[in-house]
Design an enzyme around this catalytic site. Structure first.
Site, short mmCIF file in Angstrom:
data_model
loop_
_atom_site.label_atom_id
_atom_site.label_comp_id
_atom_site.label_asym_id
_atom_site.label_seq_id
_atom_site.Cartn_x
_atom_site.Cartn_y
_atom_site.Cartn_z
CB SER A 54 -4.18 12.03 6.51
OG SER A 54 -3.87 11.68 7.85
CE LYS A 89 -2.81 7.80 7.14
NZ LYS A 89 -2.77 9.10 7.81
CB SER A 116 -7.13 8.71 7.84
OG SER A 116 -6.06 9.57 7.51
#
Length: 463
Positions: free
Chosen positions: A162, A165, A219
């Site tokens: 993640s 991102k 997240s």
């Protein structure tokens, strides 16, 4: 002997004159000189070569360099004994096999300086030992000056999870009005079962700012899909357009090991990044005021929806650094079973702003954010101005692209403009080193032949 030396000098001159922009450092100083001040922890001969290359002046106003084969670089670097990064003793974790990374490109491995082209440890000479971490690769850099303070395998391909991102944010945060309202589609919720989601609902209406908070605090992979679709125009192909834009963004800032397949960081075939690339991405993100506000937010609220009828709820920031580390600026956590734990965290102290990036970590004995905090402590303990390399800037990458496209002789596949434009900091030191090596070889080989002939003559005379 004079003829031999002259021949070698002529050969070196021909090599450099054929590529008049050889040995350029886009940092304004010789990257090979910078690397000589670092303990790259490879071969002593390699370090000596990088130091000797520092005596060659960098050509100003040019961003192209002589391209030597990746095989030559690989042979030189891998013949050296790289120093392993400090690791704690832990039981081998149960994890799926790591994906096979792309083949390494010599020039890409040296982006930011020759000393960074290592799978092992690179730290400043005389510096204290960095912390023992489970992270497979990591890097500490100064976000203001771009100095790389130390690293472990900075350009080694890793799976992002993640922390990817942040690349979505670097690509799309300036394109979307945070006050704009949007409606969630079924496609936005097309995420891997049991993966992290902030809890938006199909048909629900949310502001862009709320989605960014859901992305960075919780997240949310659902928020990532929604933001990517909107940034790509809002249509059914919007998400894929944004993924393409993410890859274009990575290339534009010099992030050569980064290739996105999903906007969220959920695993995808061929999806990779590196600790160095994450620092480049973080530098873009932390330059944005909205991003800094989002990642420092401790709690946020998801609004209630009328149709469908869903109650509102509160969610909190999962990045424990902001609660526990003085001067923390925030960052991003990440985990998948394949990627393991990844982390990006930044903090400010005594007028310096540092970022720590790490990939492929385990949660014990230290969690990802704790490993990031340990790296930040180590970095802040180093004197200001200490470095083993640099973070290239988008301006340097653009200048390199322009210079490379204006160099007609660089038309080969390995020396094409696309490759050369993307690693402005990399080839400079190796370019000069390789040229010196060619000249040295031309001196050494005839000299050995000459000595052999003289010895044979002496033996004949003695008989």
């Amino acid at each position: 002997m004079r003829l031999v030396a002259a021949a070698a000098a002529c050969t070196l001159a021909v090599v450099l004159s054929a590529h008049p922009a050889a040995a350029v450092s886009l940092s304004g100083t010789s990257l090979s000189a910078a690397s000589s001040s670092a303990v790259s922890r490879s071969a002593a001969s390699f370090s000596a070569a990088t130091r000797s290359a520092a005596s060659f002046p960098a050509a100003s106003g040019s961003a192209s360099a002589v391209s030597f084969s990746a095989a030559s670089f690989s042979a030189a670097s891998h013949s050296a004994a790289e120093v392993p990064c400090p690791k704690p003793k832990i039981a081998k974790p149960s994890a799926p096999p790591r994906p096979t990374p792309p083949a390494e490109v010599a020039e890409d491995m040296a982006v930011g300086g020759a000393a960074l082209a290592t799978h092992g440890l690179v730290v400043p000479a005389g510096s204290p030992s960095p912390p023992a971490l489970t992270a497979t690769t990591w890097l500490v850099a100064d976000l203001d000056t771009g100095e790389v303070l130390g690293a472990c395998g900075p350009h080694v391909h890793q799976t992002p999870a993640s922390v990817q991102k942040m690349l979505l944010a670097a690509t799309a945060i300036d394109q979307l009005d945070p006050a704009q309202k949007m409606r969630v589609t079924a496609g936005d919720l097309d995420i891997e079962p049991n993966s992290s989601a902030v809890g938006i609902v199909v048909g629900g209406t949310y502001t862009i700012a709320t989605l960014w908070l859901g992305l960075m605090l919780n997240s949310g992979n659902d928020a990532a899909n929604a933001l990517a679709r909107l940034a790509g125009g809002g249509g059914p192909d919007g998400l894929q357009k944004t993924v393409a834009a993410m890859n274009a963004k990575a290339a534009s800032i010099g992030a050569r090991q980064t290739h996105a397949v999903t906007p969220s960081g959920l695993d995808g075939k061929g999806q990779f990044t590196s600790a160095y690339d994450l620092a480049l991405i973080a530098r873009v993100c932390f330059a944005n005021a909205d991003f800094r506000k989002y990642v420092l937010t401790r709690t946020a609220r998801m609004p209630a929806q009328k149709n469908p009828k869903v109650g509102g709820f509160q969610f909190q920031n999962e990045n424990k650094l902001i609660y526990n580390y003085p001067g923390a600026l925030g960052g991003k956590t990440g985990f998948t079973a394949l990627a393991r734990h990844s982390y990006v965290g930044a903090a400010t102290r005594n007028g310096r702003t540092l970022v720590a990036t790490l990939l492929g970590a385990e949660a014990r004995p230290l969690r990802g954010w704790e490993q990031g905090a340990a790296l930040l402590d180590w970095g802040f303990a180093l004197p200001a101005g200490t470095s083993v390399g640099k973070l290239v800037t988008p301006e340097e990458v653009a200048a390199a692209a322009q210079a490379a496209s204006a160099t007609p002789e660089r038309t080969g596949a390995a020396a094409g403009a696309g490759i050369q434009a993307a690693h402005p900091g990399g080839p400079t030191g190796f370019t000069v080193i390789a040229a010196v090596a060619v000249a040295a070889a031309l001196i050494a080989v005839p000299l050995l032949l000459l000595l052999t002939q003289r010895r044979q003559r002496r033996l004949q005379n003695s008989d």
